[in-house]
Scaffold this motif. Structure first.
Motif, PDB file in Angstrom:
ATOM      1  N   THR A  63       0.820  -1.215   0.000  1.00  0.00           N
ATOM      2  CA  THR A  63       0.000   0.000   0.000  1.00  0.00           C
ATOM      3  C   THR A  63       0.853   1.264   0.000  1.00  0.00           C
ATOM      4  O   THR A  63       0.353   2.339  -0.336  1.00  0.00           O
ATOM      5  CB  THR A  63      -0.917   0.006   1.232  1.00  0.00           C
ATOM      6  N   THR A  64       2.134   1.125   0.355  1.00  0.00           N
ATOM      7  CA  THR A  64       3.034   2.282   0.392  1.00  0.00           C
ATOM      8  C   THR A  64       3.733   2.532  -0.942  1.00  0.00           C
ATOM      9  O   THR A  64       4.552   3.450  -1.041  1.00  0.00           O
ATOM     10  CB  THR A  64       4.105   2.073   1.474  1.00  0.00           C
ATOM     11  N   TYR A  65       3.423   1.723  -1.953  1.00  0.00           N
ATOM     12  CA  TYR A  65       4.136   1.861  -3.224  1.00  0.00           C
ATOM     13  C   TYR A  65       3.948   3.255  -3.810  1.00  0.00           C
ATOM     14  O   TYR A  65       2.837   3.768  -3.926  1.00  0.00           O
ATOM     15  CB  TYR A  65       3.645   0.826  -4.241  1.00  0.00           C
ATOM     16  N   ASN A  66       5.078   3.862  -4.190  1.00  0.00           N
ATOM     17  CA  ASN A  66       5.098   5.179  -4.808  1.00  0.00           C
ATOM     18  C   ASN A  66       5.849   5.060  -6.129  1.00  0.00           C
ATOM     19  O   ASN A  66       7.050   4.788  -6.142  1.00  0.00           O
ATOM     20  CB  ASN A  66       5.795   6.193  -3.900  1.00  0.00           C
ATOM     21  N   PRO A  67       5.163   5.227  -7.259  1.00  0.00           N
ATOM     22  CA  PRO A  67       5.834   5.060  -8.553  1.00  0.00           C
ATOM     23  C   PRO A  67       6.972   6.033  -8.795  1.00  0.00           C
ATOM     24  O   PRO A  67       7.772   5.840  -9.714  1.00  0.00           O
ATOM     25  CB  PRO A  67       4.699   5.263  -9.563  1.00  0.00           C
ATOM     26  N   GLU A  68       7.055   7.078  -7.965  1.00  0.00           N
ATOM     27  CA  GLU A  68       8.144   8.053  -8.110  1.00  0.00           C
ATOM     28  C   GLU A  68       9.417   7.593  -7.417  1.00  0.00           C
ATOM     29  O   GLU A  68      10.475   8.207  -7.597  1.00  0.00           O
ATOM     30  CB  GLU A  68       7.708   9.412  -7.542  1.00  0.00           C
ATOM     31  N   GLU A  69       9.329   6.545  -6.626  1.00  0.00           N
ATOM     32  CA  GLU A  69      10.497   6.081  -5.870  1.00  0.00           C
ATOM     33  C   GLU A  69      10.842   4.642  -6.239  1.00  0.00           C
ATOM     34  O   GLU A  69       9.943   3.801  -6.347  1.00  0.00           O
ATOM     35  CB  GLU A  69      10.204   6.164  -4.368  1.00  0.00           C
ATOM     36  N   PRO A  70      12.134   4.325  -6.426  1.00  0.00           N
ATOM     37  CA  PRO A  70      12.534   2.940  -6.695  1.00  0.00           C
ATOM     38  C   PRO A  70      12.107   2.026  -5.543  1.00  0.00           C
ATOM     39  O   PRO A  70      12.276   2.366  -4.371  1.00  0.00           O
ATOM     40  CB  PRO A  70      14.059   3.022  -6.809  1.00  0.00           C
ATOM     41  N   THR A  71      11.552   0.861  -5.887  1.00  0.00           N
ATOM     42  CA  THR A  71      10.977  -0.044  -4.902  1.00  0.00           C
ATOM     43  C   THR A  71      11.670  -1.394  -4.951  1.00  0.00           C
ATOM     44  O   THR A  71      11.983  -1.916  -6.026  1.00  0.00           O
ATOM     45  CB  THR A  71       9.470  -0.228  -5.174  1.00  0.00           C
ATOM     46  N   LYS A  72      11.902  -1.979  -3.788  1.00  0.00           N
ATOM     47  CA  LYS A  72      12.501  -3.310  -3.700  1.00  0.00           C
ATOM     48  C   LYS A  72      11.557  -4.331  -4.342  1.00  0.00           C
ATOM     49  O   LYS A  72      10.337  -4.172  -4.330  1.00  0.00           O
ATOM     50  CB  LYS A  72      12.755  -3.690  -2.243  1.00  0.00           C
ATOM     51  N   LEU A  73      12.152  -5.416  -4.865  1.00  0.00           N
ATOM     52  CA  LEU A  73      11.372  -6.489  -5.465  1.00  0.00           C
ATOM     53  C   LEU A  73      11.837  -7.820  -4.901  1.00  0.00           C
ATOM     54  O   LEU A  73      13.026  -8.132  -4.891  1.00  0.00           O
ATOM     55  CB  LEU A  73      11.543  -6.499  -6.989  1.00  0.00           C
TER      56      LEU A  73
END
Length: 413
Positions: free
Chosen positions: A202-212
């Motif tokens: 729910t914290t995903y922000n498309p402007e910030e690189p996200t761990k996978l």
């Protein structure tokens, strides 16, 4: 004849049908097309076609190329001038642009709408082609599930809207951006639709690189099965939220240890046919292909891609890490079944954090500490997480929190 008589066995070797053995886990029984949308539901997975379906004179028209992709590799499509030839499941259909006649099984049938050219593509009356020529079941619905009509095509009526799970997925799928997302894509190398599931925090922000985090399922399973997502209810979802990571549930094409071939992880030492080697390679390439799909759709931090899996997925985790130095840390679950770790080329794993997870009731558990020690001697940053009383199928699920904490502890900042 003596009751102890036994006939001679000329050949005791088990000869397997390679095509059947490596048949993809994902088999399509039901497809849903929506008026005016590129989104088709393939089973319960959202699939993006190359062109939108279009309702024309109350007939659902779908691009011939999209139909062929969805039903590949069993369907072959050939378009020459205005003639369309389709072969599928031992049957053949012949159509012509502008004609409502459909030639199938030595019969001349009539379609509601002739094939037509729309925006440079050949569009077909998909209900007539799949229903009349190839014997599928079809059903229409017009509900609040979509802005237009749905056409369902299935192997049986039970495959269609009578399945409440499919209807539920359609209801929630539209604007949903986080949580559990069911997706599918066309796997070019395998020429087949492959599914994948995501848990997007729910914290995903498309402007910030996200761990996978990538999870590989066990043999005989599928990324679409709830048992892999919820063996311990909400464990993966909770861990993903805490780490702030997207979790990708990959399919791996079929029974091929994601490239490792078998529990020994030594396909190069096995007497394999070229066809079997081809299938095993597809199992490896599918993970890389779905990773590419997710990286194109989401802002993924390529410094922080993690990999784990259980059983066959544990072997696949080890195999992929040996060959592709793209993972920040790994967690193979279920005991390694080989005693000869020295035979592997571990050069690409040097310095790689690896948490081996295994239940005490797992076959091969006693060997695992020796394997971990051997890996350390080869420069792998290996550790062991024991699950007391844990069995092969589910021990990993009780260690999910520790696995994600392990990944967090080794994440690049």
């Amino acid at each position: 004849m003596s009751k102890h008589f036994k006939p001679k066995v000329q050949d005791r070797r088990y000869i397997r049908d390679v095509d059947e053995y490596y048949k993809p886990y994902f088999q399509i029984k039901a497809v849903y097309f929506t008026d005016g949308s590129k989104t088709a539901f393939v089973e319960r997975q959202q699939y993006q076609m190359d062109a939108p379906a279009k309702e024309l004179n109350e007939v659902m028209m779908v691009s011939a190329q999209d139909v062929a992709k969805i039903y590949a590799p069993g369907m072959q499509l050939e378009i020459q001038g205005d003639t369309i030839s389709i072969q599928y499941q031992g049957k053949k259909a012949l159509l012509k642009v502008g004609s409502r006649e459909l030639q199938a099984q030595d019969q001349t049938l009539e379609m509601a709408q002739a094939p037509t050219i729309l925006e440079g593509r050949v569009y077909l009356d998909v209900e007539a082609v799949m229903g009349k020529a190839f014997g599928k079941y079809t059903i229409w619905d017009n509900t609040y599930l979509a802005p237009g009509d749905y056409l369902g095509i299935g192997e049986s009526p039970e495959d269609l809207f009578q399945n409440p799970n499919i209807v539920k997925d359609m209801i929630i799928a539209g604007p949903k951006k986080t949580g559990i997302l069911r997706r599918a894509y066309y796997f070019e190398e395998g020429q087949a639709i492959m599914p994948y599931n995501l848990y997007v925090p729910t914290t995903y922000n498309p402007e910030e690189p996200t761990k996978l985090v990538i999870y590989l399922h066990g043999a005989g399973g599928s990324c679409t099965e709830d048992r892999d997502l919820n063996r311990v209810p909400l464990a993966i979802e909770t861990a993903s939220e805490k780490l702030g990571a997207i979790t990708l549930f990959a399919e791996g094409y079929s029974q091929g240890f994601y490239g490792g071939a078998n529990p020994d992880l030594h396909p190069e030492l096995m007497n394999l046919s070229d066809k079997e080697k081809h299938y095993i390679k597809l199992c490896e390439l599918e993970v890389l292909a779905v990773l590419k799909q997710v990286k194109e759709a989401y802002n993924i931090d390529e410094r922080n891609i993690f990999l784990y899996g259980n059983s066959m997925g544990g072997g696949g985790t080890f195999w992929l890490a040996m060959h592709y130095p793209i993972f920040r840390a790994i967690a193979p679950c279920g005991a390694m079944t080989t005693n000869d770790m020295n035979s592997f080329d571990l050069s690409k794993m040097k310095g790689l954090p690896a948490l081996f997870v295994c239940g005490t009731e797992n076959i091969g558990y006693d060997q695992l500490p020796l394997n971990v020690a051997c890996l350390r001697e080869h420069g792998v940053d290996a550790a062991l997480r024991t699950v007391a009383g844990g069995i092969h199928a589910s021990a990993w699920a009780y260690a999910v929190g520790d696995i994600y904490n392990f990944f967090a502890g080794h994440a690049a900042q």
